[in-house]
Design a protein around this motif. Structure first.
Motif: not given
Lengths: 185, 141
Positions: B6-28
């Motif tokens: 385990k190294d710093w990359l694991d920590a970085e990957l673990k800390n990645l937040r979810d991406l924002e879904a596009p606003e067009t998704l829900l209406p679609r």
């Protein structure tokens, strides 16, 4: 007789009204459900596919599947896991379906290049990492995402992708090395 | 004891937040869902199983074709006494079709011998054209 007929008619309207209300309530509930889970499903698809447009299509497909069994799913505690599994499977199927096209048009052997950040927003380290994941070659990206974000073991990934254990290990290792180079550059 | 892999990359990957879904998704999604809800129950039942229905129809067609080869349709229809006059035309038409396909020759080849490769080639051409269009559309996307 008329009174009886009027009564049954009013009952009918009441029932129809209830039906419409129930449908509207279900619609609203489903909308809330999408709002709660859309980012998670979209992230799973986008990271596996490496393409935001395709990820939006797959996310839509996942929620349509969820709608078909919403009555069973809404009270389930495993709903997040179900959505993740469906999103993963649909994304991998999508990649497999277009594998020939990907092989033909992608630059599998070419080094991964990420343009220098142009805006303040892109300067964010997390966004750079996100972008770097998307730019990885398909095989490396899919294995790496399944390993790090879906907490799957090497064996599970190999079985899911239908490749050897050694290839999964190599792909994840190479993917990690590429990410490190890109981030520390 | 910490895991050496385990190294710093694991920590970085673990800390990645979810991406924002596009606003067009829900209406679609809601639009598609409402359209689906308006469809008749049997359409909703068949829609996700299009491939299965197609395979079933192909199987039935092959079965019918097999039956036609085993039971001569011309003889079958001519043996039924109560068929209306119009249906009596069927054996006649089938007889003519059979004669044309098997006995008419073009450059020493029967019409059937020429027709089968033509059908196969046009099918292959259609598949090729469809996949090329799909590929180009995908690349453009």
């Amino acid at each position: 007789m008329i009174a009886a007929a009027t009564l049954s008619l009013s009952q009918f309207h009441e029932r129809a009204g209830c039906g419409v209300d129930r449908e509207m309530a279900e619609d609203e509930e489903f909308e809330t459900f999408i709002r709660n889970y859309q980012n998670m499903v979209f992230s799973v698809s986008a990271r596996i596919l490496g393409n935001l447009t395709d990820a939006e299509d797959i996310t839509q497909e996942v929620f349509i599947k969820a709608y078909e069994r919403f009555r069973q799913l809404r009270n389930s505690h495993a709903i997040g896991g179900w959505l993740k599994t469906v999103a993963t499977n649909l994304s991998i199927n999508h990649l497999n379906r277009y594998r020939a096209r990907w092989r033909f048009f992608s630059e599998e052997g070419a080094p991964v290049e990420i343009a220098a950040p142009e805006t303040e927003k892109e300067n964010n380290r997390q966004e750079m990492l996100e972008l770097a994941i998307r730019k990885l070659p398909d095989a490396q990206r899919v294995s790496l995402v399944l390993f790090h974000f879906q907490d799957m073991s090497y064996e599970e990934i190999a079985a899911k992708l239908g490749v050897s254990l050694a290839k999964v290990k190599t792909d994840i290792h190479r993917g990690r090395e590429t990410l490190k180079q890109l981030i520390t550059r | 004891m910490s895991d050496p892999n385990k190294d710093w990359l694991d920590a970085e990957l673990k800390n990645l937040r979810d991406l924002e879904a596009p606003e067009t998704l829900l209406p679609r999604v809601m639009k598609t869902v409402r359209q689906q809800a308006r469809k008749a129950w049997w359409v909703r039942l068949i829609d996700p199983r299009t491939d299965l229905c197609r395979s079933f129809m192909l199987g039935v067609s092959l079965l019918v074709l097999g039956l036609f080869l085993m039971v001569s349709p011309a003889q079958f229809f001519s043996d039924v006494p109560v068929l209306p006059a119009l249906l009596k035309l069927i054996p006649l038409l089938l007889g003519i079709a059979g004669t044309v396909l098997f006995q008419v020759k073009i450059y020493h080849f029967s019409v059937l011998t020429l027709l089968i490769p033509a059908i196969v080639l046009s099918y292959v051409f259609l598949i090729f054209a469809a996949s090329t269009i799909q590929r180009l559309a995908g690349v453009r996307k």
